[in-house]
Design an enzyme around this catalytic site. Sequence first.
Site, PDB file in Angstrom:
ATOM      1  N   SER A 123       9.316 -41.515 -13.222  1.00  0.00           N
ATOM      2  CA  SER A 123      10.412 -40.966 -14.014  1.00  0.00           C
ATOM      3  C   SER A 123      10.993 -39.786 -13.248  1.00  0.00           C
ATOM      4  CB  SER A 123       9.932 -40.557 -15.390  1.00  0.00           C
ATOM      5  OG  SER A 123       8.900 -39.628 -15.260  1.00  0.00           O
ATOM      6  N   LYS A 151      23.335 -41.084 -14.603  1.00  0.00           N
ATOM      7  CA  LYS A 151      22.084 -41.428 -15.273  1.00  0.00           C
ATOM      8  C   LYS A 151      22.442 -42.389 -16.401  1.00  0.00           C
ATOM      9  CE  LYS A 151      17.676 -39.817 -16.842  1.00  0.00           C
ATOM     10  NZ  LYS A 151      17.512 -40.706 -17.977  1.00  0.00           N
ATOM     11  N   LYS A 188      21.466 -33.074 -17.198  1.00  0.00           N
ATOM     12  CA  LYS A 188      21.978 -33.581 -18.478  1.00  0.00           C
ATOM     13  C   LYS A 188      23.356 -33.049 -18.855  1.00  0.00           C
ATOM     14  CE  LYS A 188      18.223 -35.397 -20.766  1.00  0.00           C
ATOM     15  NZ  LYS A 188      18.167 -36.355 -21.824  1.00  0.00           N
TER      16      LYS A 188
HETATM   17  S1  IVH Z   1      15.874 -43.237 -10.184  1.00  0.00           S
HETATM   18  C1  IVH Z   1      12.048 -41.768  -8.731  1.00  0.00           C
HETATM   19  N1  IVH Z   1      18.388 -43.291 -10.877  1.00  0.00           N
HETATM   20  O1  IVH Z   1      15.926 -42.638 -15.786  1.00  0.00           O
HETATM   21  C2  IVH Z   1      13.240 -41.954  -9.533  1.00  0.00           C
HETATM   22  N2  IVH Z   1      16.776 -43.502 -12.605  1.00  0.00           N
HETATM   23  O2  IVH Z   1      13.410 -40.758 -15.996  1.00  0.00           O
HETATM   24  C3  IVH Z   1      13.210 -43.212 -10.272  1.00  0.00           C
HETATM   25  N3  IVH Z   1      17.726 -43.799 -14.833  1.00  0.00           N
HETATM   26  O3  IVH Z   1      13.251 -44.812 -15.852  1.00  0.00           O
HETATM   27  C4  IVH Z   1      14.393 -43.479 -11.106  1.00  0.00           C
HETATM   28  N4  IVH Z   1      19.823 -43.751 -14.221  1.00  0.00           N
HETATM   29  O4  IVH Z   1      15.464 -45.768 -16.433  1.00  0.00           O
HETATM   30  C5  IVH Z   1      17.124 -43.335 -11.316  1.00  0.00           C
HETATM   31  N5  IVH Z   1      20.664 -43.346 -11.321  1.00  0.00           N
HETATM   32  C6  IVH Z   1      19.395 -43.413 -11.744  1.00  0.00           C
HETATM   33  C7  IVH Z   1      19.078 -43.586 -13.114  1.00  0.00           C
HETATM   34  C8  IVH Z   1      17.738 -43.622 -13.501  1.00  0.00           C
HETATM   35  C9  IVH Z   1      18.999 -43.880 -15.227  1.00  0.00           C
HETATM   36  C10 IVH Z   1      16.575 -43.855 -15.745  1.00  0.00           C
HETATM   37  C11 IVH Z   1      15.560 -44.866 -15.360  1.00  0.00           C
HETATM   38  C12 IVH Z   1      14.272 -44.148 -15.231  1.00  0.00           C
HETATM   39  C13 IVH Z   1      14.543 -42.856 -15.898  1.00  0.00           C
HETATM   40  C14 IVH Z   1      13.802 -41.770 -15.181  1.00  0.00           C
END
Ligand code: IVH
Length: 685
Positions: A81, A120, A318
């Site tokens: 995450s 995000k 955020k």
């Molecule tokens: S990268 C090591 N990129 O956010 C990083 N995550 O808290 C791995 N998410 O479970 C995730 N947009 O569902 C990444 N552009 C983005 C994202 C993203 C949404 C979500 C994803 C993940 C959570 C992380």
Amino acid sequence: MAAPAERARQLREDLERHNHAYYVLDAPTVPDAEYDRLFRELQALEAEHPELRTPDSLTLRVGGKPLPEFGQVRHAVPMLSIRTETDTEATGAQAFDSRVRRELGLTEADPAVEYAAELKFDGLAMSLRYEHGVLVQAATRGDGAVGEDVTQNIRTIRAIPLRLRGVDAPVLEVRGEVYMRRDDFDKLNERQRELGEKTFVNPRNAAAGAVRQLDPAIAAKRPLSFFAYGLGEVRGWPLPATHGATLDAFVAMGLPVCDVRTVAAGAAGLVAFHQDVAIRRDTLPFDIDGVVYKVNDYVLQERLGFVTREPRWAVAHKYPAQEMLTTVEAIEVQVGRTGAITPVARLKPVFVGGVTVTNATLHNFEEVERKDVRVGDTVIVRRAGDVIPEVVAIIADKRPMKAVGHDLFAQEPEYPPVTMPSHCPECNSAIEKPEGEAIARCTGGLFCPAQRKQALWHFASRRAMDVDGLGDKLVDQLVDAELLHTAADLYHLTLEQVANLERMAEKSAQNLLDAIEKSKQTTLPRFIYALGIRNVGEATAKDLARHFGNLDALMAASEEQLQQVPDVGPVVAASLAHFFAQPHNRDVIAALRKAGVSWAEGEASAAVSSALAGKTFVLTGTLPSLSRDEAKDLIEAKGGKVAGSVSKKTHYVVAGEEAGSKLEKALALGVPVIDESQLKALLES
Ligand code: IVH
């Protein structure tokens, strides 16, 4: 305040319950912002009192348990995450950059760190495993180490390629987000409602429900989308040097990658991206709750490494939450210009979507009944962009209850269900709701002061008769003083009458009378629009004026004749016929003409012959000399139309300075983009 141990226990219990509702039942009980708040409170409590940390505490676990119904998938590379930055200001981005620089041992003399900045997405994380370019498995994140095998359902998402272009690597795991667009979500909920099935609270929840549907045939009917944003296990695929280059490679393979992304230099670049996206957030077709910054260079990512389950090289920055919890203090009804009765919830003030909200619409009484909103209820309020805040759902288990009789355990809700009033709160006329329609209306017509006031505001408004200085407060005063009954009364007001109103100086009274006098000279489209006929907006008024040429012809037209006008269907034709059939409306029109209201009348015109006839324009940004209204009037005078958003059907986008997402969309769709001088040339051609 409860003792820390008791508070921690309570928080864990609440969070577990919310978690279960969210992940297992796909029916969240609180908005994300509330969950995050409780989660952070528990984290803080455990940090302060380490003895309270239990081995099974939620703070040590990410995401949900895999459902036993699905096969399990152990992720070769764990699905992590991202740390969330809750400071929604520029300082949030600066803090991340400072941390990265410190951990990399950089000094002020070193150049800016390069970041990949992206959105995000608010959906659910998915790992897609491609072997020799073929999709062999799709898995949810689960707890990060073990997820669920949802391959069958994921294969139904059209955006996800079953075979990658030009890739033959033994293993390439692509990670990204499965989400649902807002328009798809609205359509889905509408369909669910028609079928009498449960509706979903938000798109993410609907997406999660679809992915974890046990029946792939049902999943296939849920409109899901996907964006790729990262890598999992990779074997035999030459890794690019940066995250940005990986995303470019994804695009080349045929994977959907969101094009709202950039490579940004240092904190300043991140702040610019965060602000740019904040402005465009509401025009995106899907929900986001922030942006994500990732150190672009993989070598630097490696050096930064991880803390527990979160990489030090990424952060989610955020935006203010668009959904929050608050309580309903009262439920009242509002009467609109055409008598529509709208129930409104008066709320305990809450900061949502960047502003403090005290009222939210409940749309209509069918909605109130369906959502069962009552006084005292804790509700989820949503405000996105310029949209009127709305009550999304109630939190059933927070409803205030009272004891019933002498039975110690029997309880009933403290407040009764809300029902539609039978009479208008403003004029006491009967309220009617035609069978099969959702909207109830006050039958008082212009007898109802609420309707009369709004009809008069509308009549005087800028794009109607344009009586400068006659705002809603003044109309209210004039109506309450019994000086205004119909629009025609405006033209008989005397200086003395106006000057006698409270807080009205002689000078402003004279200005108002001058403005009223000036408004007498108008145009036929403005006059038709000013009448405030239900379903007749500005564009329809213009079409009608062009078609009939003069008011008498319009007033004499039958419903069939009205439907000859482009874009006038049976509903609009019926509204018009109904309006002109009312003697009192005809009287007011006659009185207005007698008072001197006039316009140039013409012959009924056949199709306008002009280069612009039938062409649709979209205006964006600031034009050098024309205001938006002026440009619109000029285009429409030549038979063109002005629309609010760009689509494949748009003929031209007229772009000025600081044109935003509409310009980008035009470029993406290949719609011709012109500037003001080119527009003027077209207008003259
Ligand atoms: S990268 C090591 N990129 O956010 C990083 N995550 O808290 C791995 N998410 O479970 C995730 N947009 O569902 C990444 N552009 C983005 C994202 C993203 C949404 C979500 C994803 C993940 C959570 C992380």
